[in-house]
Design a protein around this motif. Structure first.
Motif, PDB file in Angstrom:
ATOM      1  N   SER A  78     -34.280  -2.168 -16.110  1.00  0.00           N
ATOM      2  CA  SER A  78     -34.378  -1.087 -17.096  1.00  0.00           C
ATOM      3  C   SER A  78     -35.751  -0.426 -17.065  1.00  0.00           C
ATOM      4  N   LEU A  79     -36.724  -1.065 -16.417  1.00  0.00           N
ATOM      5  CA  LEU A  79     -38.093  -0.537 -16.408  1.00  0.00           C
ATOM      6  C   LEU A  79     -38.197   0.860 -15.788  1.00  0.00           C
ATOM      7  N   PRO A  80     -37.518   1.150 -14.653  1.00  0.00           N
ATOM      8  CA  PRO A  80     -37.608   2.512 -14.115  1.00  0.00           C
ATOM      9  C   PRO A  80     -37.037   3.565 -15.065  1.00  0.00           C
ATOM     10  N   ILE A  81     -36.033   3.203 -15.863  1.00  0.00           N
ATOM     11  CA  ILE A  81     -35.483   4.157 -16.823  1.00  0.00           C
ATOM     12  C   ILE A  81     -36.474   4.389 -17.952  1.00  0.00           C
ATOM     13  N   ILE A  82     -37.122   3.314 -18.395  1.00  0.00           N
ATOM     14  CA  ILE A  82     -38.161   3.470 -19.418  1.00  0.00           C
ATOM     15  C   ILE A  82     -39.283   4.368 -18.897  1.00  0.00           C
ATOM     16  N   LEU A 135     -24.576 -17.462 -16.844  1.00  0.00           N
ATOM     17  CA  LEU A 135     -24.457 -16.251 -16.037  1.00  0.00           C
ATOM     18  C   LEU A 135     -24.829 -15.025 -16.854  1.00  0.00           C
ATOM     19  N   ALA A 136     -24.432 -15.013 -18.125  1.00  0.00           N
ATOM     20  CA  ALA A 136     -24.802 -13.896 -19.002  1.00  0.00           C
ATOM     21  C   ALA A 136     -26.314 -13.792 -19.144  1.00  0.00           C
ATOM     22  N   GLU A 137     -26.990 -14.932 -19.238  1.00  0.00           N
ATOM     23  CA  GLU A 137     -28.451 -14.929 -19.342  1.00  0.00           C
ATOM     24  C   GLU A 137     -29.082 -14.434 -18.042  1.00  0.00           C
ATOM     25  N   PHE A 138     -28.505 -14.828 -16.905  1.00  0.00           N
ATOM     26  CA  PHE A 138     -29.002 -14.333 -15.620  1.00  0.00           C
ATOM     27  C   PHE A 138     -28.934 -12.809 -15.588  1.00  0.00           C
ATOM     28  N   PHE A 139     -27.783 -12.255 -15.934  1.00  0.00           N
ATOM     29  CA  PHE A 139     -27.639 -10.803 -15.880  1.00  0.00           C
ATOM     30  C   PHE A 139     -28.493 -10.116 -16.944  1.00  0.00           C
ATOM     31  N   ARG A 140     -28.673 -10.745 -18.101  1.00  0.00           N
ATOM     32  CA  ARG A 140     -29.542 -10.143 -19.118  1.00  0.00           C
ATOM     33  C   ARG A 140     -30.957  -9.971 -18.566  1.00  0.00           C
ATOM     34  N   ARG A 141     -31.449 -10.992 -17.878  1.00  0.00           N
ATOM     35  CA  ARG A 141     -32.798 -10.916 -17.318  1.00  0.00           C
ATOM     36  C   ARG A 141     -32.895  -9.872 -16.218  1.00  0.00           C
ATOM     37  N   ARG A 142     -31.870  -9.792 -15.380  1.00  0.00           N
ATOM     38  CA  ARG A 142     -31.903  -8.828 -14.292  1.00  0.00           C
ATOM     39  C   ARG A 142     -31.764  -7.392 -14.814  1.00  0.00           C
ATOM     40  N   VAL A 143     -30.894  -7.189 -15.793  1.00  0.00           N
ATOM     41  CA  VAL A 143     -30.736  -5.851 -16.365  1.00  0.00           C
ATOM     42  C   VAL A 143     -32.021  -5.421 -17.063  1.00  0.00           C
ATOM     43  N   GLU A 144     -32.651  -6.335 -17.769  1.00  0.00           N
ATOM     44  CA  GLU A 144     -33.915  -6.026 -18.434  1.00  0.00           C
ATOM     45  C   GLU A 144     -34.979  -5.627 -17.408  1.00  0.00           C
ATOM     46  N   GLU A 145     -35.045  -6.343 -16.291  1.00  0.00           N
ATOM     47  CA  GLU A 145     -36.000  -6.006 -15.235  1.00  0.00           C
ATOM     48  C   GLU A 145     -35.746  -4.607 -14.690  1.00  0.00           C
ATOM     49  N   VAL A 200     -28.364   0.707 -16.811  1.00  0.00           N
ATOM     50  CA  VAL A 200     -28.323  -0.264 -15.716  1.00  0.00           C
ATOM     51  C   VAL A 200     -26.941  -0.902 -15.612  1.00  0.00           C
ATOM     52  N   ARG A 201     -26.352  -1.231 -16.731  1.00  0.00           N
ATOM     53  CA  ARG A 201     -25.016  -1.838 -16.703  1.00  0.00           C
ATOM     54  C   ARG A 201     -23.986  -0.859 -16.141  1.00  0.00           C
ATOM     55  N   HIS A 202     -24.101   0.404 -16.503  1.00  0.00           N
ATOM     56  CA  HIS A 202     -23.180   1.420 -15.983  1.00  0.00           C
ATOM     57  C   HIS A 202     -23.328   1.562 -14.475  1.00  0.00           C
ATOM     58  N   LEU A 203     -24.552   1.481 -13.996  1.00  0.00           N
ATOM     59  CA  LEU A 203     -24.812   1.612 -12.561  1.00  0.00           C
ATOM     60  C   LEU A 203     -24.153   0.473 -11.780  1.00  0.00           C
ATOM     61  N   SER A 204     -24.255  -0.739 -12.285  1.00  0.00           N
ATOM     62  CA  SER A 204     -23.746  -1.902 -11.563  1.00  0.00           C
ATOM     63  C   SER A 204     -22.238  -2.091 -11.707  1.00  0.00           C
ATOM     64  N   ALA A 205     -21.686  -1.644 -12.827  1.00  0.00           N
ATOM     65  CA  ALA A 205     -20.293  -1.967 -13.153  1.00  0.00           C
ATOM     66  C   ALA A 205     -19.283  -1.578 -12.069  1.00  0.00           C
ATOM     67  N   ARG A 221     -31.022   4.525  -7.033  1.00  0.00           N
ATOM     68  CA  ARG A 221     -30.375   4.286  -5.747  1.00  0.00           C
ATOM     69  C   ARG A 221     -30.819   2.930  -5.185  1.00  0.00           C
ATOM     70  N   ALA A 222     -32.094   2.590  -5.346  1.00  0.00           N
ATOM     71  CA  ALA A 222     -32.586   1.297  -4.871  1.00  0.00           C
ATOM     72  C   ALA A 222     -31.891   0.155  -5.594  1.00  0.00           C
ATOM     73  N   ASN A 223     -31.663   0.315  -6.883  1.00  0.00           N
ATOM     74  CA  ASN A 223     -30.951  -0.705  -7.647  1.00  0.00           C
ATOM     75  C   ASN A 223     -29.526  -0.861  -7.127  1.00  0.00           C
ATOM     76  N   ALA A 224     -28.822   0.247  -6.944  1.00  0.00           N
ATOM     77  CA  ALA A 224     -27.447   0.196  -6.452  1.00  0.00           C
ATOM     78  C   ALA A 224     -27.384  -0.426  -5.057  1.00  0.00           C
ATOM     79  N   GLU A 225     -28.332  -0.070  -4.210  1.00  0.00           N
ATOM     80  CA  GLU A 225     -28.354  -0.630  -2.858  1.00  0.00           C
ATOM     81  C   GLU A 225     -28.604  -2.134  -2.881  1.00  0.00           C
TER      82      GLU A 225
END
Length: 213
Positions: free
Chosen positions: A145-149, A133-143, A167-172, A97-101
């Motif tokens: 992903s830590l709560p899921i791990i 932009l793809a690299e920006f989102f790759r870094r943010r998605v990787e960051e 993470v990608r599904h959440l943001s899409a 929820r924090a990510n979505a917000e």
């Protein structure tokens, strides 16, 4: 997935300059780049104009960046470096929820929302901007992903869950609404995206393939 301030502070002449003059020049140029993107889109990124707006010499900006694509790539690198770190409370529902917000807060911000819209638009016709932009989102998605791990390690979700896909599904859906609808994003949209993602994750919709496991 960025929550930078509405306008980065540019050091004034004679003020303390953390990181020295080079850092101050970079910050000034990146702020000018944000302004140009917001007001005029990628077509408004002219290095001579950026130099005037930033109060730096043309030779400096041409020597350091050289092309509009390079200065936009540097802006995205800076945005990724200054973005909010992932929330890791130990409560998976709360973390998602924090990510979505955060996504909603960023895209509805009067400055950040317009900036992201301009960057996404530029990426549709400029290959270098698309890659940056793809690299920006790759870094943010990787960051994020830590709560899921963390949740996988706690045994809350299936062990073969793909955190990046989550993470990608959440943001899409939030980005889709931002780009295609006039309905403004709000807390309900964030809550819906988080709840749908949690349900799909627990139903093993994000299981890694055997080849990726």
């Amino acid at each position: 997935m960025s929550d930078a301030s509405s306008r980065p502070v540019v050091p004034q002449a004679g003020a303390a300059r953390p990181g020295g003059r080079t850092a101050a020049v970079r910050r000034s140029v990146l702020v000018a780049t944000e302004d140009a993107l917001i007001e005029h889109g990628f077509a408004g990124i002219d290095l001579s104009s950026l130099a005037r707006a930033a109060g730096v010499g043309k030779t400096t900006i041409y020597r350091r960046w050289g092309t509009p694509q390079c200065v936009v790539a540097d802006l995205l690198d800076d945005m990724a470096a200054r973005s909010v770190t992932a929330t890791r409370t130990g409560d998976l529902d709360a973390d998602l929820r924090a990510n979505a917000e955060l996504v909603v807060r960023t895209l509805t911000h009067p400055r950040q929302g317009r900036l992201f819209a301009a960057l996404i638009a530029a990426s549709t016709h400029d290959r270098d901007t698309k890659a940056a932009l793809a690299e920006f989102f790759r870094r943010r998605v990787e960051e994020w992903s830590l709560p899921i791990i963390d949740a996988i390690e706690r045994g809350e979700v299936p062990p073969n869950t793909d955190p990046i896909a989550v993470v990608r599904h959440l943001s899409a859906p939030l980005y889709y609404q931002f780009l295609t609808m006039t309905t403004p994003l709000d807390d309900l949209a964030a809550d819906r995206a988080a709840r749908a993602t949690v349900a799909a994750m627990r139903a093993q919709c994000f299981a890694k393939s055997d080849a990726a496991s």
